[in-house]
Design an enzyme around this catalytic site. Structure first.
Site, short mmCIF file in Angstrom:
data_model
loop_
_atom_site.label_atom_id
_atom_site.label_comp_id
_atom_site.label_asym_id
_atom_site.label_seq_id
_atom_site.Cartn_x
_atom_site.Cartn_y
_atom_site.Cartn_z
N ASP A 34 1.65 10.39 3.35
CA ASP A 34 2.22 11.25 4.38
C ASP A 34 1.11 12.15 4.92
O ASP A 34 0.95 13.30 4.54
CB ASP A 34 3.35 12.09 3.79
CG ASP A 34 4.24 12.68 4.86
OD1 ASP A 34 4.12 12.25 6.02
OD2 ASP A 34 5.06 13.56 4.55
N TYR A 45 -7.49 2.31 5.12
CA TYR A 45 -6.48 1.28 4.84
C TYR A 45 -6.63 0.03 5.72
O TYR A 45 -5.89 -0.95 5.52
CB TYR A 45 -5.08 1.85 5.02
CG TYR A 45 -4.77 2.35 6.42
CD1 TYR A 45 -4.47 1.47 7.44
CD2 TYR A 45 -4.79 3.71 6.71
CE1 TYR A 45 -4.19 1.91 8.72
CE2 TYR A 45 -4.51 4.17 7.98
CZ TYR A 45 -4.21 3.27 8.99
OH TYR A 45 -3.95 3.71 10.26
N LYS A 103 2.31 4.53 1.27
CA LYS A 103 2.35 5.11 2.62
C LYS A 103 2.13 6.62 2.49
O LYS A 103 3.05 7.37 2.22
CB LYS A 103 3.68 4.82 3.32
CG LYS A 103 3.68 5.23 4.79
CD LYS A 103 4.99 4.85 5.46
CE LYS A 103 4.93 5.21 6.94
NZ LYS A 103 4.68 6.64 7.17
N CYS A 116 20.76 42.53 -14.29
CA CYS A 116 21.96 43.24 -14.75
C CYS A 116 21.62 43.90 -16.09
O CYS A 116 21.06 43.25 -16.98
CB CYS A 116 23.12 42.26 -14.92
SG CYS A 116 24.56 42.95 -15.76
N CYS A 171 27.36 41.31 -20.49
CA CYS A 171 27.77 40.67 -19.24
C CYS A 171 28.24 39.25 -19.53
O CYS A 171 27.50 38.46 -20.15
CB CYS A 171 26.61 40.65 -18.26
SG CYS A 171 26.93 39.71 -16.75
N CYS A 231 26.36 44.01 -10.46
CA CYS A 231 26.38 42.62 -10.95
C CYS A 231 27.68 41.94 -10.52
O CYS A 231 28.77 42.48 -10.76
CB CYS A 231 26.27 42.61 -12.48
SG CYS A 231 26.46 40.95 -13.20
N LYS A 285 10.55 2.84 3.36
CA LYS A 285 10.53 4.27 3.12
C LYS A 285 11.36 4.66 1.90
O LYS A 285 12.37 4.03 1.58
CB LYS A 285 11.07 5.02 4.35
CG LYS A 285 10.32 4.74 5.65
CD LYS A 285 8.94 5.31 5.66
CE LYS A 285 8.91 6.80 5.86
NZ LYS A 285 9.31 7.22 7.21
N GLU A 323 0.84 -1.20 0.00
CA GLU A 323 0.00 0.00 0.00
C GLU A 323 0.88 1.25 0.00
O GLU A 323 1.89 1.29 0.70
CB GLU A 323 -0.90 0.01 1.24
CG GLU A 323 -1.73 -1.24 1.41
CD GLU A 323 -2.38 -1.32 2.79
OE1 GLU A 323 -2.38 -0.29 3.50
OE2 GLU A 323 -2.87 -2.40 3.16
N CYS A 370 29.99 41.32 -13.78
CA CYS A 370 30.60 42.36 -14.61
C CYS A 370 30.68 43.72 -13.92
O CYS A 370 31.28 44.65 -14.46
CB CYS A 370 29.83 42.51 -15.92
SG CYS A 370 28.16 43.18 -15.72
#
Length: 700
Positions: A149, A257, A147, A457, A462, A439, A345, A145, A442
């Site tokens: 969360d 379940y 699992k 920038c 650049c 920047c 898991k 099945e 550059c």
């Protein structure tokens, strides 16, 4: 009409119930009450029937509005006759007053924890021990099945009616959250079927779907409320609201379940429980599999792990249970965990780490993105050392400082991100961070337009932007130049060999051999790959040019509509907007790109370098079996790739979309289809299998 079993008859019945005032029987009379009681029972039966069709069979017979009409009529009658209101009436899902605190409920049978396993070796040992203790040489039967969360709960039904609901708590005693559980639509207030057990202790997992969780978090942020860290926390917090009306406003669902104590029915196996529950109105997970032997169980686990990112709710592994109850009883249990089940898991998707610095990356459009440099940590089976922070607003909202301990998450192949700061770990020497004014690549000024969240920038030359642009140009979906990784591109730019993408087509072997990255063979391989890319297609080049808002799908749509690069370049804004699937943003971006002198010059330089673009066969928008229709693909396609399917849709005059809405005309659903398929059914959108779609397209 009440017994016809058809959607139209149901609505006719509802209207008949609303209008029939029992002539000759004044309101409040015994005859009026008897007729009202009969109408109420019929309406409740209809509503329970439609709940079963919608939540259990996933096959609704009426629209949401028609369902709401039945509820409205029932409520009108109950308002007129309060004595007819019962706890299991569909109108009573939110009927309890706020609680000052939760009472406690003692479970008849303990709700045990599960032993965790992270390696296949432990699962194999689990099987070997079980077969040895049972004296079985052959394979054991298992149930595998997902699992989920979420939050484990127990619901007790007495003579088919929901009597009490509680959280797992410490396994022996939980909190009484009956009023809150009653608000969840997938929790039946009365069991269906002819012979439900006298007493049934049904156990399930309450959860929130990922899409609903994300939408809810967006709404919370818009209201300046703190977002939840993950769907599980959100589900747990929602179920423990003192006011059931608050719980009712949350998008909670449940899968059942297992069972605790059952009186009036006998089960022989876990698989039998899961098979029987839906017939009583208790929804079970459709991804559950029965397996003959541990190798089949491991294969079922692997299948869940592979499709994890397609499942519309969070799962963190699989629960492997010995199927037969007589075997479970023989294996017994430890103090708090059964010896007949184990939780296998997945690798963790969240972990904690420390922010050592915040670096700034400059993209090909000049956008500056802050990225946290972290202490290395394993997340989802991958070692993570960096996590995106998106922009300054995100840094400020999450309150991230250099030196903070943070929760990091990774979903699928998405770049890891920081979920939240663990403020309790702060020592006081953490440092706030702000976007630099210059920047980092550059030194040019960094600007932020008033209507944008991003800093950029302003220097088109650049070097960081140049590197990113060339790397994108050479990527697989674009010009597909093998050997031009980020490290190689950076070196070519730093040494002045490449300043624009057109310079790639002027490179010579002698130049490459001056770099320590290349030997004779590797230099020739790169040149051969560049030469191969000279023969390309309109969609590839459109994508390679890096036009904002033009991805693979949009590039194909433009190419098939206008036929050639010149056709796209010369298209007026009105021409672009006339194409189904092209909106204001794309039209504006495309016209601006091809109007810029430097971009027209770039295309001429590519032509001088030998780049040749094959013309595309144009597909008139009004032609084809899908002319003017919007189509959504969901689930796994078995006879073609998703890209091939999108191309086929466009070739038939349709538009491939990624989301289902009221404007969607058709959904093509393969195995594993999730929330998009559910949305389509809810909205009444036509759904086809892949085979049916290919037949419609004339391919079968």
């Amino acid at each position: 009409p009440l017994h016809a079993g058809r959607a139209a008859c149901d609505i006719v019945a509802a209207e008949w119930i609303r209008r029939d005032e029992a002539p000759g029987a004044p309101r409040g009379s015994a005859m009026d009450r008897r007729r009202a009681a009969k109408r109420v029972e019929e309406l409740r039966r209809l509503i329970r029937h439609h709940n079963h069709r919608y939540y259990i069979l996933d096959d609704p017979e009426v629209s949401d509005s028609e369902y709401d009409a039945l509820i409205t009529v029932l409520k009108e009658i109950e308002d007129r006759h309060p004595a007819l209101v019962t706890p299991d009436s569909p109108t009573q899902r939110v009927g309890a007053a706020p609680a000052s605190e939760f009472g406690s409920v003692r479970h008849t049978l303990p709700m045990m924890s599960l032993e965790d396993a992270f390696e296949e070796e432990k699962i194999v040992r689990f099987d070997e021990r079980g077969r040895r203790e049972l004296g079985i040489e052959g394979p054991l039967d298992y149930v595998v099945e997902p699992k989920i969360d979420g939050l484990a709960v127990e619901l007790v039904y007495e003579d088919g009616l929901l009597a009490v609901g509680s959280t797992r708590g410490d396994g022996e005693t939980g909190e009484d959250v009956t009023a809150n559980l009653r608000t969840i639509r997938t929790v039946p207030l009365r069991l269906v079927g002819e012979k439900p057990p006298r007493r049934l202790e049904a156990r399930g997992e309450v959860f929130i779907r990922i899409a609903a969780f994300e939408a809810w978090n967006r709404a919370r942020l818009a209201q300046n409320a703190p977002p939840f860290a993950n769907p599980r926390n959100a589900a747990a917090g929602s179920l423990r609201q003192l006011d059931p009306k608050m719980t009712a406003s949350r998008p909670l669902e449940i899968f059942f379940y297992g069972a605790g104590l059952v009186e009036g029915h006998t089960f022989r196996a876990q698989s039998e429980v899961l098979h029987t529950f839906p017939s009583w109105g208790l929804r079970t997970n459709p991804l559950t599999r029965r397996s003959r032997g541990i190798q089949e169980a491991l294969a079922a686990y692997a299948a869940l792990r592979e499709k994890r990112d397609e499942i519309p709710y969070e799962i963190d592994g699989a629960v492997i249970k010995v199927d037969l109850f007589e075997h479970q009883a023989a294996l017994g249990q430890r103090t708090r965990t059964p010896r007949w089940a184990v939780a296998y898991k997945f690798a963790a998707r969240q972990a904690t780490s420390v922010v050592r610095s915040i670096e700034v990356y400059v993209g090909r459009t000049g956008k500056l993105t802050p990225v946290a440099a972290l202490d290395p940590v394993s997340v989802g089976g991958v070692t993570v050392t960096h996590a995106t922070l998106h922009n300054q607003d995100e840094v400020d909202r999450k309150g991230v400082r250099v030196g903070d301990t943070v929760l990091v998450q990774r979903a699928g192949d998405v770049i890891p991100e920081i979920v939240k700061v663990i403020e309790s770990k702060r020592a006081g020497d953490e440092k706030p961070w702000h976007m630099p004014s210059a920047c980092p690549a550059c030194g040019s000024p960094v600007v932020r337009e008033s209507d944008e969240v991003d800093h950029r920038c302003v220097n088109v030359d650049c070097p960081a932007q140049i590197v990113e642009h060339i790397f994108h140009f050479a990527s697989k979906g674009a010009m597909d130049i093998e050997g031009l990784g980020k490290k190689t591109v950076t070196k070519l730019v730093e040494d002045g060999l490449v300043r624009h993408v057109s310079d790639l087509y002027r490179l010579e072997k002698e130049q490459l051999l001056t770099l320590d990255l290349f030997a004779e063979k590797s230099a020739q391989n790169l040149l051969d790959s560049i030469a191969k890319s000279r023969e390309t297609t309109v969609p590839r080049l459109l994508l390679a040019l890096g036009i904002r808002h033009v991805g693979e799908h949009m590039a194909r749509l433009l190419a098939r509509t206008f036929g050639s690069l010149e056709g796209v370049a010369s298209a007026a804004r009105e021409d672009l907007l006339a194409v189904g699937g092209i909106g204001e943003e794309v039209a504006e971006s495309v016209t601006q790109f091809f109007a810029a002198p430097e971009n027209r010059r770039l295309i001429r330089e590519l032509e001088k370098g030998g780049v040749r673009v094959a013309a595309e066969k144009r597909t008139p928008q009004a032609a084809g079996a899908l002319a003017g229709k919007t189509v959504v693909l969901t689930g796994t396609l078995e006879k073609m790739t998703r890209e091939e399917a999108e191309t086929l849709i466009e070739s038939l005059g349709g538009r491939a979309s990624r989301s289902v809405s009221k404007k969607t005309d058709l959904v093509v659903a393969g195995p594993g289809a999730g929330s998009k398929l559910e949305s389509a059914k809810r909205l009444g959108v036509r759904v086809l299998t892949e085979e049916e779609f290919l037949k419609l397209a004339g391919r079968r």
